[in-house]
Every structure is written in structure tokens, then in C-alpha cells.
Design a protein around this motif. Structure first.
Motif, PDB file in Angstrom:
ATOM      1  N   ARG A  96     -24.802 -15.698  17.362  1.00  0.00           N
ATOM      2  CA  ARG A  96     -25.518 -16.098  18.570  1.00  0.00           C
ATOM      3  C   ARG A  96     -26.956 -16.507  18.231  1.00  0.00           C
ATOM      4  O   ARG A  96     -27.437 -17.539  18.681  1.00  0.00           O
ATOM      5  N   SER A  97     -27.632 -15.675  17.431  1.00  0.00           N
ATOM      6  CA  SER A  97     -29.014 -15.942  17.034  1.00  0.00           C
ATOM      7  C   SER A  97     -29.263 -15.340  15.659  1.00  0.00           C
ATOM      8  O   SER A  97     -28.627 -14.347  15.280  1.00  0.00           O
ATOM      9  N   ILE A  98     -30.190 -15.921  14.931  1.00  0.00           N
ATOM     10  CA  ILE A  98     -30.692 -15.337  13.695  1.00  0.00           C
ATOM     11  C   ILE A  98     -32.212 -15.274  13.814  1.00  0.00           C
ATOM     12  O   ILE A  98     -32.870 -16.301  13.984  1.00  0.00           O
ATOM     13  N   TYR A 142     -17.166 -23.708  24.185  1.00  0.00           N
ATOM     14  CA  TYR A 142     -16.187 -22.813  24.794  1.00  0.00           C
ATOM     15  C   TYR A 142     -16.576 -21.330  24.745  1.00  0.00           C
ATOM     16  O   TYR A 142     -16.173 -20.555  25.603  1.00  0.00           O
ATOM     17  N   LYS A 143     -17.346 -20.917  23.728  1.00  0.00           N
ATOM     18  CA  LYS A 143     -17.584 -19.487  23.507  1.00  0.00           C
ATOM     19  C   LYS A 143     -19.042 -19.051  23.669  1.00  0.00           C
ATOM     20  O   LYS A 143     -19.339 -17.869  23.558  1.00  0.00           O
ATOM     21  N   GLY A 144     -19.953 -20.001  23.907  1.00  0.00           N
ATOM     22  CA  GLY A 144     -21.366 -19.656  23.965  1.00  0.00           C
ATOM     23  C   GLY A 144     -21.737 -19.002  25.285  1.00  0.00           C
ATOM     24  O   GLY A 144     -21.559 -19.593  26.354  1.00  0.00           O
ATOM     25  N   ALA A 145     -22.231 -17.783  25.223  1.00  0.00           N
ATOM     26  CA  ALA A 145     -22.632 -17.062  26.429  1.00  0.00           C
ATOM     27  C   ALA A 145     -24.085 -17.373  26.778  1.00  0.00           C
ATOM     28  O   ALA A 145     -24.920 -17.556  25.891  1.00  0.00           O
ATOM     29  N   GLY A 146     -24.378 -17.426  28.063  1.00  0.00           N
ATOM     30  CA  GLY A 146     -25.707 -17.762  28.531  1.00  0.00           C
ATOM     31  C   GLY A 146     -26.656 -16.571  28.537  1.00  0.00           C
ATOM     32  O   GLY A 146     -26.329 -15.474  28.088  1.00  0.00           O
ATOM     33  N   PHE A 147     -27.866 -16.822  29.038  1.00  0.00           N
ATOM     34  CA  PHE A 147     -28.897 -15.798  29.204  1.00  0.00           C
ATOM     35  C   PHE A 147     -29.238 -15.723  30.689  1.00  0.00           C
ATOM     36  O   PHE A 147     -29.500 -16.744  31.326  1.00  0.00           O
ATOM     37  N   TYR A 205     -33.144  -0.307  22.784  1.00  0.00           N
ATOM     38  CA  TYR A 205     -32.471  -1.176  23.746  1.00  0.00           C
ATOM     39  C   TYR A 205     -32.222  -2.578  23.197  1.00  0.00           C
ATOM     40  O   TYR A 205     -31.278  -3.264  23.604  1.00  0.00           O
ATOM     41  N   HIS A 206     -33.050  -3.016  22.227  1.00  0.00           N
ATOM     42  CA  HIS A 206     -32.899  -4.370  21.685  1.00  0.00           C
ATOM     43  C   HIS A 206     -31.524  -4.604  21.074  1.00  0.00           C
ATOM     44  O   HIS A 206     -31.059  -5.745  21.006  1.00  0.00           O
ATOM     45  N   GLN A 207     -30.869  -3.535  20.629  1.00  0.00           N
ATOM     46  CA  GLN A 207     -29.557  -3.688  20.020  1.00  0.00           C
ATOM     47  C   GLN A 207     -28.526  -4.200  21.026  1.00  0.00           C
ATOM     48  O   GLN A 207     -27.544  -4.840  20.645  1.00  0.00           O
ATOM     49  N   ASP A 208     -28.751  -3.924  22.302  1.00  0.00           N
ATOM     50  CA  ASP A 208     -27.853  -4.411  23.360  1.00  0.00           C
ATOM     51  C   ASP A 208     -28.417  -5.631  24.073  1.00  0.00           C
ATOM     52  O   ASP A 208     -27.693  -6.570  24.393  1.00  0.00           O
ATOM     53  N   SER A 209     -29.742  -5.645  24.311  1.00  0.00           N
ATOM     54  CA  SER A 209     -30.322  -6.673  25.172  1.00  0.00           C
ATOM     55  C   SER A 209     -30.258  -8.058  24.560  1.00  0.00           C
ATOM     56  O   SER A 209     -30.220  -9.059  25.280  1.00  0.00           O
ATOM     57  N   LEU A 210     -30.253  -8.153  23.225  1.00  0.00           N
ATOM     58  CA  LEU A 210     -30.209  -9.471  22.597  1.00  0.00           C
ATOM     59  C   LEU A 210     -28.844 -10.124  22.749  1.00  0.00           C
ATOM     60  O   LEU A 210     -28.696 -11.326  22.549  1.00  0.00           O
ATOM     61  N   LYS A 211     -27.848  -9.321  23.110  1.00  0.00           N
ATOM     62  CA  LYS A 211     -26.526  -9.870  23.401  1.00  0.00           C
ATOM     63  C   LYS A 211     -26.318 -10.062  24.900  1.00  0.00           C
ATOM     64  O   LYS A 211     -25.750 -11.058  25.342  1.00  0.00           O
ATOM     65  N   GLU A 212     -26.783  -9.093  25.684  1.00  0.00           N
ATOM     66  CA  GLU A 212     -26.663  -9.161  27.136  1.00  0.00           C
ATOM     67  C   GLU A 212     -27.742  -8.268  27.739  1.00  0.00           C
ATOM     68  O   GLU A 212     -27.691  -7.042  27.601  1.00  0.00           O
ATOM     69  N   ASN A 255     -23.226 -20.191  30.697  1.00  0.00           N
ATOM     70  CA  ASN A 255     -22.265 -20.216  29.600  1.00  0.00           C
ATOM     71  C   ASN A 255     -21.919 -21.661  29.240  1.00  0.00           C
ATOM     72  O   ASN A 255     -21.970 -22.561  30.083  1.00  0.00           O
ATOM     73  N   ASN A 256     -21.579 -21.874  27.975  1.00  0.00           N
ATOM     74  CA  ASN A 256     -21.135 -23.191  27.540  1.00  0.00           C
ATOM     75  C   ASN A 256     -19.606 -23.196  27.469  1.00  0.00           C
ATOM     76  O   ASN A 256     -19.017 -22.683  26.512  1.00  0.00           O
ATOM     77  N   ILE A 257     -18.975 -23.787  28.487  1.00  0.00           N
ATOM     78  CA  ILE A 257     -17.509 -23.849  28.499  1.00  0.00           C
ATOM     79  C   ILE A 257     -17.030 -25.268  28.189  1.00  0.00           C
ATOM     80  O   ILE A 257     -15.879 -25.612  28.450  1.00  0.00           O
ATOM     81  N   THR A 258     -17.938 -26.067  27.615  1.00  0.00           N
ATOM     82  CA  THR A 258     -17.581 -27.434  27.223  1.00  0.00           C
ATOM     83  C   THR A 258     -17.278 -27.476  25.724  1.00  0.00           C
ATOM     84  O   THR A 258     -17.561 -26.523  24.991  1.00  0.00           O
ATOM     85  N   PRO A 259     -16.745 -28.608  25.224  1.00  0.00           N
ATOM     86  CA  PRO A 259     -16.531 -28.728  23.775  1.00  0.00           C
ATOM     87  C   PRO A 259     -17.814 -28.986  22.994  1.00  0.00           C
ATOM     88  O   PRO A 259     -17.786 -29.013  21.758  1.00  0.00           O
ATOM     89  N   PHE A 260     -18.937 -29.200  23.698  1.00  0.00           N
ATOM     90  CA  PHE A 260     -20.156 -29.667  23.048  1.00  0.00           C
ATOM     91  C   PHE A 260     -21.099 -28.511  22.741  1.00  0.00           C
ATOM     92  O   PHE A 260     -21.663 -27.898  23.656  1.00  0.00           O
ATOM     93  N   PRO A 261     -21.293 -28.189  21.468  1.00  0.00           N
ATOM     94  CA  PRO A 261     -22.161 -27.067  21.104  1.00  0.00           C
ATOM     95  C   PRO A 261     -23.624 -27.383  21.396  1.00  0.00           C
ATOM     96  O   PRO A 261     -24.009 -28.544  21.572  1.00  0.00           O
ATOM     97  N   ARG A 262     -24.424 -26.332  21.451  1.00  0.00           N
ATOM     98  CA  ARG A 262     -25.867 -26.487  21.661  1.00  0.00           C
ATOM     99  C   ARG A 262     -26.577 -25.549  20.697  1.00  0.00           C
ATOM    100  O   ARG A 262     -26.267 -24.364  20.625  1.00  0.00           O
ATOM    101  N   SER A 263     -27.527 -26.071  19.936  1.00  0.00           N
ATOM    102  CA  SER A 263     -28.283 -25.223  19.017  1.00  0.00           C
ATOM    103  C   SER A 263     -29.731 -25.664  19.001  1.00  0.00           C
ATOM    104  O   SER A 263     -30.045 -26.826  19.298  1.00  0.00           O
ATOM    105  N   ASN A 264     -30.615 -24.733  18.664  1.00  0.00           N
ATOM    106  CA  ASN A 264     -32.033 -25.058  18.651  1.00  0.00           C
ATOM    107  C   ASN A 264     -32.801 -24.119  17.716  1.00  0.00           C
ATOM    108  O   ASN A 264     -32.322 -23.042  17.362  1.00  0.00           O
TER     109      ASN A 264
END
Length: 299
Positions: A96-98, A142-147, A205-212, A255-264
Motif C-alpha cells: 500500500r505504501s513504503i 481492483y484492490k486499492g483501498a481508499g483513505f 496506533y500507527h500499526q493499524d491507522s496506516l491501513k485503516e 477505493n479503486n475498483i477500476t483496472p487502472f492503477p494509481r501511484s504517487n
């Protein structure tokens, strides 16, 4: 240079037991002038009013290809498996992030020091700056979860000890940002309103919050009122465009439920005159790779 930000009084309380009233911002958004850097006076005035600025073609097509290859290299690096700087998707386990990416990539470290980037950060913040946080974000198709809706400053203040919203983020798109592939939504002008959140910050809390993130997010009533006041805009644009946005602007992504990835590539600059203190509403500071305490000015 301006005076150091006063740190003894908490002007932006949060993580409360009961909902609190909105707090009008006590600090400027733009600290420099048109004479200090690349942004002209009209752009600075618009940034002060809206809380964000979009720059098309900020990096070249060749750079987009080069940095995209670097993101692919990092996400497939076996030596980073299990590294705390790597955050994976809660459901799929994909990267998800590095974080602290400038220490993992010489190319991205050089980008953070590039005059196109650094001069604008210094101009907006009116001082020398350092990197509070760096990361690369992946939102696969398809698999990218939003914030969920949040202000970055609320978290940086409560959990990292950032005294004032004298910080700015630069998000550089390496893929097209369409209206439908999880692009960032912002509320223009909401950076002028600080929203206290409810709930005590758990330990680590950061161990959970960075995912959700569940704590440090506004109530639905607060989001509804902000949306009524400010409306919602969206960052769309081609690969190579950049979004500069204030630390306190309310933003989210779906969420990204399209075939088109997004990265930044995501670079957070903080003024050296706004150095972190002890957290205002957390048991202990988050790890260095999430909130840096090295205020050495970036050169």
C-alpha cells in the motif's frame, strides 16, 4: 526568516472525550512571498484561499518512466519484506505504501532536493524546511483501498507533536488520476477550519491507522458541515502532474475498483521553525520513519 512557532499552548486540541467545536486556523497558509520562489503572487493568493495548487507537467515523461520503475523495484524488493516501513493492504496483502523512501531510493531523495520541489516548499513555508515524512503510495487496480476523510495535521499534531500547520505536502502522480480510479478528493478552503476528533489514541496506533484509520477522523456530521461550507473538488490529471496541499486541508480517496492503477510519490515538508515536540494527544511519538525529528535543513 520568521519566529519559531510557539509550542507551549495547544491551539488545536483533538482526540477528545466529547465532540468539540470547530477551531478557526490561527496560522497562515502561505508564509513566503512571490519574491521568495517560483510561485507568482496570483498563485500564492489562490493557494492561501483554496489550500492547494495543481501543477501540470511538473516532471517530464522520461522522469515518470524512471520513477515508476523505481516504485516497481521497491515493491518487489525481497529485502524489504517484513520491514516496518512497508504497509500492506488490509484485505489483499499487496503493498500500500513504503515510508522513509528517500532513505531507500537515491533517485527520490534527489527529487526531494530538486529546486522545482525544494524552492516551492521553502516559499510556501517561508523558511528552510526538512522532510517530516516521505513515502510512495500504490493503489492497484481492483484492490486499492481508499483513505477516509481526514486532516493530516490533526494526526501530525496529535501523534507526532507538530505544533502548527506550517507544513505542506507534494504529491507527484506517476499514473493518470481519473475521476474514477481513487483520485484524491479535497474540500477547497477547509484548511482554514480545524476539526477536533473524538477518541483516545491507543498505544502503537500507527500499526493499524496506516491501513485503516478509525481514530483521528471527523464525525459524519462534521464532514457534512464542511462539505456544505466548502464543497468537494478532485485532483485529476496526467502522470507527471503535482498536487501541493496544505497540512490541514480535509481530504480523502475512494477505493479503486477500476483496472487502472494509481501511484504517487508523497513528500511532506515541515518548517524548521515548526519542529516537533512531544505528542499533544498520544502516549508516545510515532516511529522516526513516519514522523522525522531530524530538522536538518534540506539542501
Amino acid at each position: 526568516m520568521t519566529a519559531m512557532v510557539e509550542t507551549t499552548t495547544d491551539l488545536y486540541p483533538s482526540r477528545l472525550a466529547q465532540p468539540g467545536a470547530f477551531v478557526e486556523r490561527q496560522h497562515p497558509t502561505v508564509w513566503g512571498t512571490a519574491e521568495d520562489g517560483p510561485f507568482d503572487a496570483d498563485t500564492l493568493a489562490a493557494h492561501e484561499q483554496r489550500g492547494f495548487t495543481v501543477l501540470e507537467d511538473f516532471i517530464t515523461p522520461d522522469e515518470v518512466i524512471r520513477y515508476s520503475a523505481e516504485l516497481s523495484r521497491l515493491s518487489s524488493d525481497e529485502s524489504l519484506r517484513g520491514d516496518p516501513r512497508v504497509v500492506t493492504e488490509k484485505s489483499s496483502g499487496e503493498v500500500r505504501s513504503i515510508f522513509e523512501v528517500t532513505k531507500l531510493s537515491g533517485q527520490i531523495d534527489a527529487l526531494a532536493r530538486d529546486p522545482r520541489v525544494l524552492d516551492r516548499a521553502r516559499q510556501l513555508l517561508g523558511s528552510d524546511v526538512y522532510l517530516h515524512q516521505t513515502r510512495v503510495n500504490y493503489m492497484p487496480g481492483y484492490k486499492g483501498a481508499g483513505f477516509y476523510w481526514h486532516s493530516d495535521f490533526e494526526t501530525w499534531h496529535a501523534e507526532d507533536g507538530m505544533p502548527a500547520p506550517r507544513a505542506v505536502s507534494c504529491s507527484i502522480a506517476l499514473t493518470p488520476n481519473y475521476p474514477y480510479n481513487g483520485g484524491l478528493m479535497v474540500m477547497p478552503g477547509s484548511h482554514r477550519t480545524y476539526v477536533p476528533c473524538v477518541g483516545e489514541t491507543p498505544e502503537n496506533y500507527h500499526q493499524d491507522s496506516l491501513k485503516e484509520q478509525r481514530i483521528g477522523v471527523p464525525s459524519e456530521d462534521a464532514i457534512t458541515e464542511l462539505a456544505r461550507r466548502y464543497g468537494i473538488d478532485q485532483f485529476t490529471g496526467a502522470a507527471g502532474s503535482a498536487l501541493w496541499f496544505d497540512a490541514n486541508i480535509m481530504h480523502a480517496s475512494g477505493n479503486n475498483i477500476t483496472p487502472f492503477p494509481r501511484s504517487n510519490i508523497f513528500l511532506v515538508f515541515n518548517s524548521v521553525e515548526n519542529a516537533l515536540t512531544e505528542p499533544y494527544s498520544a502516549p508516545a511519538p510515532r516511529p522516526e520513519h513516519i514522523g522525522s525529528r531530524d530538522t536538518t535543513p534540506l539542501r
